[in-house]
Design an enzyme around this catalytic site. Structure first.
Site, short mmCIF file in Angstrom:
data_model
loop_
_atom_site.label_atom_id
_atom_site.label_comp_id
_atom_site.label_asym_id
_atom_site.label_seq_id
_atom_site.Cartn_x
_atom_site.Cartn_y
_atom_site.Cartn_z
CG LEU A 34 -1.85 -1.18 1.37
CD1 LEU A 34 -2.49 -1.20 2.75
CD2 LEU A 34 -2.93 -1.12 0.29
CB SER A 35 0.42 4.79 -0.86
OG SER A 35 -0.70 5.05 -0.05
CD GLU A 36 3.50 6.22 3.59
OE1 GLU A 36 4.70 5.98 3.82
OE2 GLU A 36 3.11 6.82 2.60
CB THR A 37 2.38 0.01 6.49
OG1 THR A 37 1.91 -0.75 5.37
CG2 THR A 37 2.06 -0.74 7.78
CB ILE A 49 7.32 8.33 4.61
CG1 ILE A 49 7.39 7.42 3.38
CG2 ILE A 49 6.86 9.71 4.20
CD1 ILE A 49 8.33 7.87 2.31
#
Length: 263
Positions: free
Chosen positions: A44-47, A69
């Site tokens: 996914l784009s972020e966890t 990030i």
């Protein structure tokens, strides 16, 4: 060992819209390499990973499939959604992260999640990198930059929607990403976000970049409250409000998945 995980679609009222993020809460941080492996596996784009500090206060870390990030808005919204889901009586939660300090998130009566971000207004760039000009199919009218990304500004929504990009060229701008933006037709402004150096090609909805977009367009339009649309394939509506050198970024979220990771 099993670890509970939620997946939440942020900046949308409809399942399969907005931007999905995974949320994992642990009493102590997992090993960095394990957190990165989980984020890569999730793809996914972020966890987001949360570690409790005290009642309604959590440390937060964000991982893309490629790297950790510094700041992610939609995964912060997803994290708050999970905290509120597990604690229905709560209406406010605080997250802490080194790059952005404390982020206060409130739940409103109508289900809107309001996040208070630092003002990250971009500044004009004197020498525009050639990789940026080569990586976008149309030359922007103006280029700015903040701690996160280059801002390529265009005159009309049609230009933003029609932009084609070269990921290999935009990778050369690392550690910076690229956002393209213009005034909108049905919204105050629209944008698209490309981040091949840090996570993927095009991000569906990027909450963090609105901490820079809202101050920029707010000044241009002499507005303190703006409604934005990120014109990706999934798309998402972002409500922005400028107050006391903070940028409030708000929207709704829906739960997609709750499960366990077996490690």
């Amino acid at each position: 060992m099993t670890v509970e995980m939620h997946v939440v679609d942020a900046f949308t009222e409809q399942l399969f819209g907005g931007n999905p993020a995974a949320v994992i809460m642990t009493e102590e941080w997992l090993d960095d390499s394990l957190m990165q492996s989980i984020a890569t596996e999730n793809n996914l784009s972020e966890t987001a990973f949360l570690k409790p500090v005290e009642h309604n206060h959590y440390q937060i870390r964000w991982f893309s499939p490629l790297t950790e990030i510094d700041f992610c808005g939609h995964a912060t919204m997803a994290s708050a959604f999970v905290v509120f889901l597990n604690n229905p009586s709560l209406s406010e939660v605080k997250f802490s992260a080194p790059a952005v300090g404390e982020l206060i998130v409130t739940k409103q009566a109508d289900g809107v999640i309001d996040m208070s971000f630092p003002n990250r207004k971009p500044e004009p760039v004197g020498d525009v990198p050639q990789a940026l000009l080569d990586g976008l199919s149309k030359e922007p009218r103006q280029v700015l930059r903040n701690e996160q990304a280059y801002f390529a500004i265009y005159d009309g929504e049609e230009s933003v929607r029609a932009i084609e990009y070269d990921s290999e060229k935009l990778k050369l701008l690392a550690p910076f990403d690229v956002v393209v933006s213009s005034p909108g037709k049905d919204y105050d402004f629209v944008s698209r976000y490309f981040w091949p150096a840090n996570g993927g090609d095009e991000d569906p909805v990027t909450g963090s970049i609105h901490a820079g977009l809202a101050p920029y367009w707010g000044e241009k339009m002499s507005k303190q409250e703006l409604v934005a649309f990120q014109a990706s394939q999934r798309g998402g509506v972002v409500h922005c409000r400028l107050a006391d050198n903070r940028v409030h970024v708000a929207g709704k979220a829906v739960l997609y998945l709750k499960g366990e990771i077996v490690i």
